[in-house]
Write a protein that holds these residues in place. Structure first.
Motif, PDB file in Angstrom:
ATOM      1  N   SER A  35       0.630  -1.164   0.114  1.00 24.96           N
ATOM      2  CA  SER A  35      -0.075  -0.019   0.106  1.00 24.96           C
ATOM      3  C   SER A  35       0.800   1.296  -0.192  1.00 24.96           C
ATOM      4  CB  SER A  35      -0.979   0.098   1.218  1.00 24.96           C
ATOM      5  OG  SER A  35      -0.233   0.319   2.355  1.00 24.96           O
ATOM      6  N   GLU A  36       0.064   2.350  -0.334  1.00 24.99           N
ATOM      7  CA  GLU A  36       1.136   3.531  -0.273  1.00 24.99           C
ATOM      8  C   GLU A  36       1.551   3.884   1.171  1.00 24.99           C
ATOM      9  OE1 GLU A  36      -1.830   6.433  -1.921  1.00 24.99           O
ATOM     10  OE2 GLU A  36      -1.667   5.403  -3.805  1.00 24.99           O
ATOM     11  N   ILE A  37       0.950   3.594   2.180  1.00 24.44           N
ATOM     12  CA  ILE A  37       1.274   3.705   3.463  1.00 24.44           C
ATOM     13  C   ILE A  37       2.569   2.605   3.643  1.00 24.44           C
ATOM     14  CG2 ILE A  37       0.890   3.287   5.851  1.00 24.44           C
ATOM     15  CD1 ILE A  37      -2.178   4.230   5.207  1.00 24.44           C
ATOM     16  N   ASN A  38       2.505   1.710   3.264  1.00 24.23           N
ATOM     17  CA  ASN A  38       3.737   0.840   3.560  1.00 24.23           C
ATOM     18  C   ASN A  38       5.122   1.032   2.683  1.00 24.23           C
ATOM     19  OD1 ASN A  38       2.402  -0.676   5.615  1.00 24.23           O
ATOM     20  ND2 ASN A  38       1.494  -2.198   4.230  1.00 24.23           N
ATOM     21  N   LEU A  39       4.623   1.547   1.357  1.00 20.04           N
ATOM     22  CA  LEU A  39       5.660   2.150   0.526  1.00 20.04           C
ATOM     23  C   LEU A  39       6.329   3.150   0.979  1.00 20.04           C
ATOM     24  CD1 LEU A  39       4.302   1.772  -3.022  1.00 20.04           C
ATOM     25  CD2 LEU A  39       6.122   0.345  -2.372  1.00 20.04           C
ATOM     26  N   GLY A  68     -10.912  -1.249  -3.859  1.00 16.18           N
ATOM     27  CA  GLY A  68     -11.247  -2.100  -2.479  1.00 16.18           C
ATOM     28  C   GLY A  68     -10.433  -3.242  -2.486  1.00 16.18           C
ATOM     29  N   LYS A  69      -9.549  -3.287  -3.344  1.00 13.41           N
ATOM     30  CA  LYS A  69      -8.526  -4.529  -3.362  1.00 13.41           C
ATOM     31  C   LYS A  69      -6.959  -4.129  -3.330  1.00 13.41           C
ATOM     32  CE  LYS A  69     -11.500  -7.882  -5.978  1.00 13.41           C
ATOM     33  NZ  LYS A  69     -11.717  -8.574  -7.166  1.00 13.41           N
ATOM     34  N   GLY A  70      -6.667  -3.078  -4.076  1.00 13.05           N
ATOM     35  CA  GLY A  70      -5.180  -2.387  -3.907  1.00 13.05           C
ATOM     36  C   GLY A  70      -4.712  -2.288  -5.078  1.00 13.05           C
ATOM     37  N   THR A  71      -3.259  -2.507  -5.389  1.00 11.99           N
ATOM     38  CA  THR A  71      -2.665  -2.305  -6.504  1.00 11.99           C
ATOM     39  C   THR A  71      -1.864  -3.376  -6.777  1.00 11.99           C
ATOM     40  OG1 THR A  71      -2.707   0.211  -6.197  1.00 11.99           O
ATOM     41  CG2 THR A  71      -1.079  -0.574  -7.638  1.00 11.99           C
TER      42      THR A  71
END
Length: 236
Positions: A35-39, A68-71
């Protein structure tokens, strides 16, 4: 890691880092990326920087965002030039992939008047219906349905698994497909189509209807291709 002293903005550095990971195979097709937060945590940047990097990757087609699922890392798209009349097997060869096919059905049927008119055959004549599932590198991509005039009845005895129909036509009857007329539509996957293509029912598909003609300008077959549009792209 990213170089904060570089003149290249951090979001561009992160974009290039992720792109190299995808191109090298470190991140596989359809793999979910952090996720963008984890990146942001992993590369010690702001969430806005991570978001800009991911958005650029999406614009370039390297990743796909699913609500709703991510990238996810985007799967490879196979390219076909609609201006060229070549076999599916040749399209795969030009893309550096391996074509495959599985015969689903082969039988003589009674065709309606519209189909016989397109084949330039008399009313009441039987035709040969052939349905195959086409693969690219062992992945199902296309459901192919063709109707041939009785002149090509020899096809019912041919091995149509993993063999080019165009090659068989040329070898057995000297027939070469020289051109075709096509219409392209969007449709939704039925339950059966979804099972064959390993996708979700209702997924958008490309529907190509065509009539193939020989070098003598005679109809060879009426064709319908149901294509997983997520894996295929066309040029003109």
């Amino acid at each position: 890691m990213l170089d904060r002293n570089d003149v290249i903005p951090l979001y561009k550095q992160l974009q290039e880092t992720l792109k190299k990971q995808i191109q090298s195979g470190e991140r596989k097709p359809r793999e979910k990326i952090p996720s963008e937060i984890n990146l942001a945590k992993e590369f010690d940047v702001s969430i806005i920087t991570a978001r800009k990097a991911v958005n650029l990757l999406a614009e370039e087609g390297f990743v796909e965002k699913k609500q709703g699922k991510g990238t996810f890392v985007a799967a490879q798209k196979y390219t076909r030039n609609l201006s060229d009349v070549i076999s599916f097997s040749e399209v795969c060869r030009l893309n550096g992939t391996v074509a495959g096919s599985q015969l689903l059905e082969s039988k003589f049927i009674e065709a309606d008047k519209k189909a016989l008119d397109r084949l330039e055959r008399p009313e009441g004549e039987m035709v040969l219906y052939i349905e195959r599932l086409r693969f690219v590198d062992n992945e199902p991509i296309v459901i192919e349905k063709n109707i041939f005039s009785i002149a090509y009845s020899f096809l019912i005895n041919e091995d149509l698994d993993n063999n080019s129909m165009f090659d068989i036509l040329k070898r057995r009857s000297g027939t070469e497909v020289a051109r075709s007329s096509r219409t392209i539509e969007i449709c939704r996957a039925t339950q059966q189509e979804a099972q064959l293509l390993k996708i979700t029912k209702g997924s958008p598909l490309l529907l190509i209807k065509s009539i193939a003609y020989s070098t003598e300008n005679k109809p060879v077959f009426i064709g319908t291709q149901i294509i997983n549009g997520e894996r295929y792209q066309f040029t003109m």
